[in-house]
Motif scaffolding. Structure first.
Motif, PDB file in Angstrom:
ATOM      1  N   PRO A  77      -3.961   7.677  -4.798  1.00  0.00           N
ATOM      2  CA  PRO A  77      -3.914   6.366  -5.460  1.00  0.00           C
ATOM      3  C   PRO A  77      -2.482   5.954  -5.805  1.00  0.00           C
ATOM      4  O   PRO A  77      -1.541   6.743  -5.702  1.00  0.00           O
ATOM      5  CB  PRO A  77      -4.741   6.605  -6.728  1.00  0.00           C
ATOM      6  N   GLY A  78      -2.362   4.713  -6.211  1.00  0.00           N
ATOM      7  CA  GLY A  78      -1.097   4.223  -6.736  1.00  0.00           C
ATOM      8  C   GLY A  78      -0.019   4.000  -5.694  1.00  0.00           C
ATOM      9  O   GLY A  78       1.166   4.045  -6.008  1.00  0.00           O
ATOM     10  N   GLY A  79      -0.395   3.798  -4.466  1.00  0.00           N
ATOM     11  CA  GLY A  79       0.609   3.528  -3.441  1.00  0.00           C
ATOM     12  C   GLY A  79       1.347   4.750  -2.935  1.00  0.00           C
ATOM     13  O   GLY A  79       2.305   4.628  -2.170  1.00  0.00           O
ATOM     14  N   ALA A  80       0.933   5.939  -3.364  1.00  0.00           N
ATOM     15  CA  ALA A  80       1.565   7.165  -2.857  1.00  0.00           C
ATOM     16  C   ALA A  80       1.196   7.339  -1.388  1.00  0.00           C
ATOM     17  O   ALA A  80       0.094   6.996  -0.968  1.00  0.00           O
ATOM     18  CB  ALA A  80       1.107   8.374  -3.665  1.00  0.00           C
ATOM     19  N   ALA A  81       2.119   7.880  -0.631  1.00  0.00           N
ATOM     20  CA  ALA A  81       1.886   8.078   0.800  1.00  0.00           C
ATOM     21  C   ALA A  81       0.695   8.990   1.029  1.00  0.00           C
ATOM     22  O   ALA A  81       0.514   9.980   0.313  1.00  0.00           O
ATOM     23  CB  ALA A  81       3.135   8.680   1.450  1.00  0.00           C
ATOM     24  N   PRO A  82      -0.132   8.682   2.021  1.00  0.00           N
ATOM     25  CA  PRO A  82      -1.204   9.607   2.384  1.00  0.00           C
ATOM     26  C   PRO A  82      -0.598  10.924   2.871  1.00  0.00           C
ATOM     27  O   PRO A  82       0.576  10.979   3.244  1.00  0.00           O
ATOM     28  CB  PRO A  82      -1.936   8.897   3.524  1.00  0.00           C
ATOM     29  N   ILE A  83      -1.411  11.961   2.894  1.00  0.00           N
ATOM     30  CA  ILE A  83      -0.946  13.282   3.324  1.00  0.00           C
ATOM     31  C   ILE A  83      -1.680  13.679   4.600  1.00  0.00           C
ATOM     32  O   ILE A  83      -2.899  13.530   4.687  1.00  0.00           O
ATOM     33  CB  ILE A  83      -1.182  14.344   2.237  1.00  0.00           C
ATOM     34  N   ALA A  84      -0.923  14.189   5.564  1.00  0.00           N
ATOM     35  CA  ALA A  84      -1.480  14.715   6.810  1.00  0.00           C
ATOM     36  C   ALA A  84      -1.181  16.206   6.844  1.00  0.00           C
ATOM     37  O   ALA A  84      -0.011  16.608   6.753  1.00  0.00           O
ATOM     38  CB  ALA A  84      -0.842  14.017   8.007  1.00  0.00           C
ATOM     39  N   ILE A  85      -2.229  17.033   6.975  1.00  0.00           N
ATOM     40  CA  ILE A  85      -2.055  18.493   6.929  1.00  0.00           C
ATOM     41  C   ILE A  85      -2.660  19.121   8.180  1.00  0.00           C
ATOM     42  O   ILE A  85      -3.808  18.835   8.531  1.00  0.00           O
ATOM     43  CB  ILE A  85      -2.719  19.098   5.673  1.00  0.00           C
ATOM     44  N   GLU A  86      -1.883  19.976   8.806  1.00  0.00           N
ATOM     45  CA  GLU A  86      -2.351  20.781   9.938  1.00  0.00           C
ATOM     46  C   GLU A  86      -2.258  22.245   9.546  1.00  0.00           C
ATOM     47  O   GLU A  86      -1.320  22.651   8.837  1.00  0.00           O
ATOM     48  CB  GLU A  86      -1.474  20.546  11.165  1.00  0.00           C
ATOM     49  N   VAL A  87      -3.208  23.060   9.999  1.00  0.00           N
ATOM     50  CA  VAL A  87      -3.253  24.487   9.695  1.00  0.00           C
ATOM     51  C   VAL A  87      -3.237  25.253  11.016  1.00  0.00           C
ATOM     52  O   VAL A  87      -4.086  25.019  11.872  1.00  0.00           O
ATOM     53  CB  VAL A  87      -4.534  24.847   8.897  1.00  0.00           C
ATOM     54  N   ASP A  88      -2.256  26.145  11.174  1.00  0.00           N
ATOM     55  CA  ASP A  88      -2.121  26.924  12.406  1.00  0.00           C
ATOM     56  C   ASP A  88      -1.658  28.337  12.116  1.00  0.00           C
ATOM     57  O   ASP A  88      -0.862  28.554  11.206  1.00  0.00           O
ATOM     58  CB  ASP A  88      -1.070  26.315  13.343  1.00  0.00           C
ATOM     59  N   ARG A  89      -2.101  29.267  12.946  1.00  0.00           N
ATOM     60  CA  ARG A  89      -1.563  30.621  12.908  1.00  0.00           C
ATOM     61  C   ARG A  89      -0.367  30.728  13.851  1.00  0.00           C
ATOM     62  O   ARG A  89       0.576  31.440  13.590  1.00  0.00           O
ATOM     63  CB  ARG A  89      -2.629  31.645  13.288  1.00  0.00           C
ATOM     64  N   THR A  90      -0.408  29.998  14.947  1.00  0.00           N
ATOM     65  CA  THR A  90       0.662  30.102  15.940  1.00  0.00           C
ATOM     66  C   THR A  90       1.618  28.923  15.839  1.00  0.00           C
ATOM     67  O   THR A  90       1.313  27.903  15.212  1.00  0.00           O
ATOM     68  CB  THR A  90       0.073  30.156  17.362  1.00  0.00           C
ATOM     69  N   ASP A  91       2.752  29.073  16.481  1.00  0.00           N
ATOM     70  CA  ASP A  91       3.795  28.048  16.501  1.00  0.00           C
ATOM     71  C   ASP A  91       3.513  27.109  17.673  1.00  0.00           C
ATOM     72  O   ASP A  91       3.800  27.446  18.815  1.00  0.00           O
ATOM     73  CB  ASP A  91       5.159  28.731  16.663  1.00  0.00           C
ATOM     74  N   ARG A  92       2.926  25.945  17.381  1.00  0.00           N
ATOM     75  CA  ARG A  92       2.504  25.022  18.433  1.00  0.00           C
ATOM     76  C   ARG A  92       3.358  23.759  18.428  1.00  0.00           C
ATOM     77  O   ARG A  92       3.396  23.043  17.425  1.00  0.00           O
ATOM     78  CB  ARG A  92       1.040  24.645  18.238  1.00  0.00           C
ATOM     79  N   GLN A  93       3.995  23.476  19.548  1.00  0.00           N
ATOM     80  CA  GLN A  93       4.810  22.267  19.656  1.00  0.00           C
ATOM     81  C   GLN A  93       3.956  21.012  19.486  1.00  0.00           C
ATOM     82  O   GLN A  93       4.398  20.034  18.898  1.00  0.00           O
ATOM     83  CB  GLN A  93       5.562  22.229  20.987  1.00  0.00           C
ATOM     84  N   ARG A  94       2.734  21.041  19.968  1.00  0.00           N
ATOM     85  CA  ARG A  94       1.854  19.872  19.817  1.00  0.00           C
ATOM     86  C   ARG A  94       1.619  19.557  18.343  1.00  0.00           C
ATOM     87  O   ARG A  94       1.560  18.392  17.954  1.00  0.00           O
ATOM     88  CB  ARG A  94       0.531  20.114  20.538  1.00  0.00           C
ATOM     89  N   THR A  95       1.490  20.589  17.520  1.00  0.00           N
ATOM     90  CA  THR A  95       1.315  20.359  16.086  1.00  0.00           C
ATOM     91  C   THR A  95       2.564  19.719  15.488  1.00  0.00           C
ATOM     92  O   THR A  95       2.471  18.778  14.701  1.00  0.00           O
ATOM     93  CB  THR A  95       0.983  21.675  15.355  1.00  0.00           C
ATOM     94  N   VAL A  96       3.733  20.233  15.861  1.00  0.00           N
ATOM     95  CA  VAL A  96       4.991  19.651  15.365  1.00  0.00           C
ATOM     96  C   VAL A  96       5.071  18.181  15.766  1.00  0.00           C
ATOM     97  O   VAL A  96       5.382  17.317  14.938  1.00  0.00           O
ATOM     98  CB  VAL A  96       6.207  20.435  15.907  1.00  0.00           C
ATOM     99  N   ASP A  97       4.785  17.889  17.031  1.00  0.00           N
ATOM    100  CA  ASP A  97       4.847  16.506  17.506  1.00  0.00           C
ATOM    101  C   ASP A  97       3.867  15.612  16.745  1.00  0.00           C
ATOM    102  O   ASP A  97       4.188  14.478  16.379  1.00  0.00           O
ATOM    103  CB  ASP A  97       4.549  16.444  19.005  1.00  0.00           C
ATOM    104  N   LYS A  98       2.665  16.126  16.506  1.00  0.00           N
ATOM    105  CA  LYS A  98       1.660  15.354  15.774  1.00  0.00           C
ATOM    106  C   LYS A  98       2.130  15.061  14.351  1.00  0.00           C
ATOM    107  O   LYS A  98       2.040  13.925  13.875  1.00  0.00           O
ATOM    108  CB  LYS A  98       0.330  16.104  15.738  1.00  0.00           C
ATOM    109  N   LEU A  99       2.668  16.077  13.675  1.00  0.00           N
ATOM    110  CA  LEU A  99       3.115  15.875  12.291  1.00  0.00           C
ATOM    111  C   LEU A  99       4.333  14.968  12.211  1.00  0.00           C
ATOM    112  O   LEU A  99       4.470  14.184  11.273  1.00  0.00           O
ATOM    113  CB  LEU A  99       3.365  17.218  11.616  1.00  0.00           C
TER     114      LEU A  99
END
Length: 168
Positions: A77-99
């Motif tokens: 609420p209150g105009g705060a930025a939404p949060i996007a969270i990804e959970v991974d065990r491995t180091d994935r470039q696709r996750t970095v690109d998505k975030l």
């Protein structure tokens, strides 16, 4: 939570919450699910709307259609930025690109990495939260970096054996 909302205190809060999480003898999928459940609980306690498998701003690669999904998304609420969270065990470039795409769209991007590490930091403005875990016999368990209590690391007490009186 964050007044200027660069995300640092939000990521620290989530990290402190996940430090209290423990699990034993879980498959990789079950360990990831346990982490996601803990993140959902943390966000709910903040009073935020929480969404599992929320649509991402990133499209799926061809030939698939639609959008990729985020493990957890939070509306604040209150105009705060939404949060996007990804959970991974491995180091994935696709996750970095998505975030990175989520951050470019105005969301606070947090990558929760778990496992034995090391966990190289992602590029800014993606925030990294880690949870140490180890695998034994194919199952995962959390690892604490807290020191052992004093009573378990103290020098052993050496006593002299002596015969006790026997009264039949």
């Amino acid at each position: 939570m964050d007044t200027a909302d660069d995300g640092t205190s939000t990521a620290r809060s989530l990290g402190a919450w996940l430090d209290r999480l423990s699990f034993t003898d879980l498959s990789e999928g079950d360990a990831t699910a346990r982490l996601i459940d803990a993140i959902v609980e943390w966000a709910g306690r903040q009073g935020w709307r929480v969404y599992r498998r929320a649509p991402s701003v990133v499209p799926l690669p061809p030939p698939m259609r639609g959008s990729s999904v985020l493990d957890v998304a939070c509306a604040r609420p209150g105009g705060a930025a939404p949060i996007a969270i990804e959970v991974d065990r491995t180091d994935r470039q696709r996750t970095v690109d998505k975030l990175l795409a989520e951050a470019a769209a105005g969301r606070l991007a947090i990558w929760v990495r778990w496992g034995p590490g090391p966990f190289p930091p992602p590029p800014l403005p993606v925030h990294l939260v880690t949870r140490q875990a180890a695998r034994r016999s194919g199952k995962w368990h959390t690892v604490s970096e807290r020191p052992a209590p004093d009573h378990s690391v103290a020098a052993p007490v050496v006593a002299e054996a002596e015969e006790l009186p026997w009264n039949p």
